[in-house]
Design an enzyme around this catalytic site. Structure first.
Site, PDB file in Angstrom:
ATOM      1  N   HIS A 153       0.810  -1.219   0.000  1.00 57.07           N
ATOM      2  CA  HIS A 153       0.000   0.000   0.000  1.00 57.07           C
ATOM      3  C   HIS A 153       0.846   1.274   0.000  1.00 57.07           C
ATOM      4  O   HIS A 153       0.337   2.344  -0.295  1.00 57.07           O
ATOM      5  CB  HIS A 153      -0.993  -0.006   1.174  1.00 57.07           C
ATOM      6  N   ASP A 183       0.175  -7.705   1.373  1.00 60.53           N
ATOM      7  CA  ASP A 183       0.544  -6.289   1.560  1.00 60.53           C
ATOM      8  C   ASP A 183       2.061  -6.101   1.585  1.00 60.53           C
ATOM      9  O   ASP A 183       2.605  -5.365   2.404  1.00 60.53           O
ATOM     10  CB  ASP A 183      -0.079  -5.717   2.832  1.00 60.53           C
ATOM     11  N   SER A 298       4.701   2.800   7.969  1.00 60.67           N
ATOM     12  CA  SER A 298       4.378   1.635   7.140  1.00 60.67           C
ATOM     13  C   SER A 298       5.558   1.243   6.252  1.00 60.67           C
ATOM     14  O   SER A 298       6.161   2.078   5.576  1.00 60.67           O
ATOM     15  CB  SER A 298       3.176   1.931   6.245  1.00 60.67           C
TER      16      SER A 298
END
Length: 357
Positions: A153, A183, A298
């Site tokens: 992402h 992911d 992230s």
């Protein structure tokens, strides 16, 4: 035959029968020139330099020399070991084109500062530009020529990717492969070499209560270090597969979108957080940590106290952004999630082949 009375340890020889000369008479008075003939009650003096005395005198010298040599050997070995632990000399270069950049020195082992010093050079900031805007995330260098692992992402839909090292040097990167179901994504820097790399650990050995360190670029603050513990294992976390699921989700949690401020949404326990996850989602087993994670973490690293990567940070709970739908981001409340590193290791060949793209 005349009896030759000698004290124990005296030296005699058959080649020299001449008796010892005594400086004393039988009555104890001193005299010179009288030869000792072995009369009862008289004892000859020991030779002035007995061979046994010479041998004994040499032993301490030999012993000292041996100790000095052993100390020299041990000292050299210790210096080599310390040099290796600190990444000095040729021991810093690993096999297979990897550089041992995450070895924690013995003196700093088990400390947050030691882990941060060792691992920070292998953590990068990722800037992704797309038609929707610009966003920021983190990544982990796994090869010296610039292979970097991050979340899918973070780079999903990106038209251009810029990567900034801990030194401030910037590279352009290309996407090698992605796996939206996990992911995960793999990108590669252009014309990079000699980079410090991370050591991938074993997430199956992680236990609740283990101390951990998180490194990333929250809010674009490169190289930010936080610490905490593993607070739970095997959490079922659901995230959107890409940036097309919802109009208000933004391109990814852990990113700052210019003019938007929305964060990457995720679902846990039947509830959605940080926005709508949309229709295209994937679920994975995550490590839960109370180490502070914020937008921009992230794709960064969750690290054990030996300096090994045990997870890739992927989601965090931001209560204010989900409570009112205002799009404002809250700070960390101690609910962060990371993809276990064993999931990454099992997926590396697929990512390198580009099969998941």
């Amino acid at each position: 035959m005349t009896e030759n009375l000698r004290p124990s340890g005296a030296h005699s020889t058959d080649q020299d029968p001449t008796p010892y000369a005594s400086p004393y008479a039988d009555d104890g008075t001193a005299h010179t020139g009288t030869a000792y003939a072995g009369t009862a009650g008289g004892y000859p003096p020991p030779p002035p330099y007995a061979p046994t005395s010479r041998r004994r005198a040499k032993r301490p010298v030999a012993l000292l020399a041996a100790v000095a040599l052993a100390a020299g050997v041990i000292g050299g070995g210790t210096a080599t070991l310390v040099g290796q632990l600190n990444g000095g000399g040729s021991a810093a270069a690993g096999s297979g084109g990897a550089v041992n950049g995450t070895t924690v020195s013995q003196s700093s082992k088990g400390t947050v500062s030691g882990v941060a010093e060792a691992v920070s050079p292998a953590i990068v900031e990722i800037g992704a530009a797309s038609s929707s805007g610009n966003s920021t995330g983190s990544g982990v260098v796994i090869t010296e020529d610039g292979e970097i692992v991050t979340n899918n992402h973070v780079i999903s839909g990106a038209q251009q990717i810029q990567v900034t090292l801990s030194t401030g040097k910037t590279y352009t990167a290309d996407v090698v492969g992605t796996d939206p179901d996990k992911d995960l994504a793999l990108i590669k820097l252009r014309d990079a070499s000699g980079l410090k790399t991370a050591t991938l650990g074993d997430s199956s050995q992680v236990k609740v209560g283990d101390q951990v360190v998180a490194i990333g670029s929250p809010e674009g603050l490169t190289g930010t270090v936080t610490s905490g513990i593993v607070s739970a294992l095997d959490r079922d976390v659901t995230v959107a597969k890409d940036d097309s699921g919802s109009s208000d989700q933004g391109q990814g949690q852990g990113q700052d979108r210019q003019g938007g401020g929305q964060q990457w949404p995720f679902e846990f326990g039947g509830q959605q957080f940080n926005g709508d996850t949309g229709e295209e989602t994937t679920t994975y087993k995550a490590l839960q940590t109370d180490a502070s994670l914020n937008p921009g973490n992230s794709g960064g690293a969750l690290i054990n106290m030996d300096g090994e990567i045990i997870g890739i940070n992927s989601a965090m709970y931001a209560p204010s952004s989900s409570a009112s739908g205002s799009g404002s981001a809250a700070g960390s409340v101690g609910l962060g999630f990371a993809i276990p590193v064993n999931t990454l290791k099992a997926d590396l060949d697929t990512l390198r082949a580009g099969d998941g793209s």
